[in-house]
Design a protein around this motif. Structure first.
Motif, mmCIF file in Angstrom:
data_model
loop_
_atom_site.group_PDB
_atom_site.id
_atom_site.type_symbol
_atom_site.label_atom_id
_atom_site.label_comp_id
_atom_site.label_asym_id
_atom_site.label_seq_id
_atom_site.Cartn_x
_atom_site.Cartn_y
_atom_site.Cartn_z
ATOM 1 N N LYS A 47 -63.023 57.017 -10.258
ATOM 2 C CA LYS A 47 -61.730 56.587 -10.771
ATOM 3 C C LYS A 47 -60.786 57.774 -10.809
ATOM 4 N N ASN A 53 -56.752 59.117 -12.598
ATOM 5 C CA ASN A 53 -55.729 58.878 -13.605
ATOM 6 C C ASN A 53 -54.364 59.131 -12.985
ATOM 7 N N LYS A 90 -52.769 56.219 -16.803
ATOM 8 C CA LYS A 90 -53.562 55.003 -16.623
ATOM 9 C C LYS A 90 -54.696 55.276 -15.640
ATOM 10 N N TRP A 91 -55.902 54.773 -15.955
ATOM 11 C CA TRP A 91 -57.070 54.953 -15.097
ATOM 12 C C TRP A 91 -57.176 53.813 -14.095
#
Length: 155
Positions: free
Chosen positions: A113, A115, A119-120
Motif C-alpha cells: 500500500k 499513502n 489516505k492509504w
C-alpha cells in the motif's frame, strides 16, 4: 527453440518485431509473466536466475484527479522502476483502479500500500501468485518461508 530449464530462444526476421517482443511487454501466458530479454553469448540456462520482472500493478480506488501519467509514474516509483501507464488508465476509461507497468525486484518484499495526501491505497499485483504473506517476497508461500525459519533459529 527449447533451450532447457524453461528457457526458450526466439529469433526474428524484423528488428521491429524483436524490439516489440523485448520492450512491448509485460507479456502474460495463462496468467503468468513471460520474461523476455536479449540474448547474451554468456547465457547459461542452468546457471541463470530471474531476479527482476515487469508486472502490472493496480492502484485501487484512486481519485480520478490523480490519473495523470507523471503522478501515476511517481506513485509507482515506490514499488520499483515505473515504465508505462496502461492506455485505459491514461485515457480515463477505467475508474475502479489505475494500472501501471513496473519493473520489480523479485528478491525484495513487495509494497502492499502507499499513502497519498494522508489516505492509504492498496496495491494489487497482477499475475504474481506466489507472494509470501510473512516476508512479502515473491517465489514461495508462508509454509516454506526462510524468513520465519531463520527468525525461529535466532529468536
Amino acid at each position: 527453440m527449447d533451450v532447457d530449464h524453461e528457457y526458450f530462444l526466439a529469433s526474428f526476421d524484423l528488428d521491429d518485431d524483436r524490439e516489440k517482443a523485448i520492450n512491448g511487454g509485460p507479456w502474460m501466458i495463462f496468467d503468468h509473466y513471460l520474461t523476455v530479454r536479449p540474448w547474451s553469448p554468456n547465457f547459461s540456462a542452468q546457471d541463470d536466475s530471474i531476479n527482476k520482472t515487469l508486472v502490472w500493478v493496480r492502484f485501487l480506488n484512486l481519485n480520478m484527479m490523480f490519473y495523470v501519467e507523471s503522478v501515476l509514474l511517481t506513485i509507482a516509483s515506490v514499488i520499483g522502476k515505473p515504465l508505462k501507464v496502461d492506455l485505459h488508465t491514461a485515457n480515463m476509461l477505467r475508474e475502479r483502479f489505475a494500472r501501471v507497468c513496473v519493473e520489480v525486484d523479485l528478491n525484495t518484499p513487495v509494497v502492499g500500500k502507499f499513502n497519498l495526501n494522508g489516505k492509504w491505497y492498496n496495491i494489487e499485483y497482477e499475475g504474481l501468485h506466489l507472494l509470501c504473506s510473512n516476508c512479502g517476497c515473491y517465489g514461495h508461500g508462508n509454509w516454506n518461508c526462510s524468513y520465519i525459519y531463520n527468525s525461529y533459529q535466532t529468536g
